[in-house]
Design an enzyme around this catalytic site. Structure first.
Site, PDB file in Angstrom:
ATOM      1  CG  ASP A  75      87.915  96.298  84.651  1.00 25.35           C
ATOM      2  OD1 ASP A  75      88.110  95.094  84.430  1.00 25.35           O
ATOM      3  OD2 ASP A  75      86.805  96.769  84.971  1.00 25.35           O
ATOM      4  CG  ASP A 120      90.033 101.201  88.300  1.00 21.27           C
ATOM      5  OD1 ASP A 120      88.810 101.034  88.408  1.00 21.27           O
ATOM      6  OD2 ASP A 120      90.630 101.166  87.214  1.00 21.27           O
TER       7      ASP A 120
END
Length: 350
Positions: free
Chosen positions: A29, A27
């Site tokens: 963010d 991922d």
């Protein structure tokens, strides 16, 4: 053990995770960066993992920017990346729409350039108005400057019966100044206005996992994320292992209260966890474990006694957290320890 079985403790690994898995599905963010700036230790950890032979793929629910823009940003931060190493929820939702509608179909876009690029890649035509005769509406994160009128365009079309798709439904997004509303909050605005429900593509749902595997070809992937309800749940549904890093949305208290589908395989402070093995968590009595019998990790022992989580010993905060996870997860639910882990976590500095 199948990941769909109940996990009652974090796993250990004798090997560095970068050697035990062929591809990290990262991922962005809250894991690699926040608010445009690299998170501490992320750049050097990713460069070292890549040099050791681990493939890196960047898998994000944020549909705002197209893959080439994300890759440029990563490279500017010091992590060389190519556009084909970036997989977004915009790509996953564009595939869903393309499987439903023919090439050339018009799609009303409520979001940013990432959605438009993904739709064109599938032969679909982005439009801006409900009056452009769209075959579908697609909604993705448009950033803080997205005009309110875009939600009105979505509502007009959806109320006319146009099918509604959403890239993802993350309610929040981490940034440099804190936690801000995410695409899920914007989806709620349209849901309230229309009473409709979108078809969602992003993590933790299967379309995003399918998109990721199709694009990476990973055979032994490790999902790496900061959110229990997207990254970790997505790994659970995909039946693959996961590493939770504590650099984004999830804090230790939320981790301790995690339901089975939200329990990661491994827990670490940040992306340096890719470069090391993971300690074993021992104890717990027979069978699936006994929360009252106690679990050990490093120099810590954790148990559920008299309805409360109890932590004894000394050592690194992470080892203490891993032991606490084992005790909390083995209990039938937060009610068995009052749901209050504050005293135990305060000993670890959380």
């Amino acid at each position: 053990m199948s990941r769909r079985q109940i996990r009652n403790r974090p796993d250990g690994s004798a090997e560095a995770l970068s050697a035990a898995y062929d591809t990290a599905l990262l991922d962005l963010d809250g894991v690699v960066y926040a608010g445009g700036h690299a998170i501490g230790h992320a750049v050097e950890s990713l460069r070292t993992a890549r040099a050791a032979g681990m493939r890196l793929a960047y898998v994000t629910n944020n549909a705002l920017r197209p893959p080439d823009a994300v890759a440029r940003h990563l490279t500017e931060l010091g992590v060389p990346a190519e556009a084909d190493e970036v997989i977004t929820s915009a790509q996953a939702v564009a595939r869903l729409i393309a499987e439903r509608f023919p090439a050339g179909a018009r799609v009303l876009v409520i979001g940013g350039e990432g959605l438009r690029v993904a739709l064109r890649e599938r032969g679909l035509v982005p439009v801006d108005s409900a009056d452009d005769d769209p075959a579908a509406v697609v909604q993705g994160y448009g950033g803080p400057e997205l005009p309110w009128g875009r939600f009105a365009e979505a509502s007009y079309a959806i109320r006319r019966g146009v099918p509604w798709f959403a890239s993802n439904t993350d309610l929040t997004i981490p940034g440099a100044r804190g936690i801000a509303p995410g695409n899920g909050a914007a989806v709620e605005v349209v849901r309230i206005a229309t009473g409709a429900e979108p078809e969602v593509a992003g993590k933790p749902l299967p379309p995003m996992h399918r998109e990721t595997i199709l694009r990476t070809g990973a055979r032994t992937p490790l999902v790496v994320g900061d959110r229990l309800d997207t990254d970790i749940e997505g790994a659970f549904h995909g039946d693959v292992d996961s590493l939770l890093v504590l650099t984004g949305v999830t804090d230790p208290a939320r981790l301790l209260a995690a339901e089975p589908r939200h329990r990661p395989t491994y827990v670490d402070e940040d992306l340096r966890g890719l470069l090391t093995g993971q300690p074993e968590v021992s104890g717990g009595g027979e069978g699936d474990g006994d929360a009252a019998a106690g679990f050990g990790c490093g120099g810590w022992t954790a148990a559920v006694r008299d309805g409360a989580l109890v932590l004894d010993g000394a050592g690194t905060p992470l080892d203490g957290l891993r032991a606490l996870c084992a005790a909390a997860w083995t209990a039938a639910g937060p009610g068995e320890y009052g749901g209050d882990a504050g005293k135990a976590l305060s000993r670890l500095g959380w």
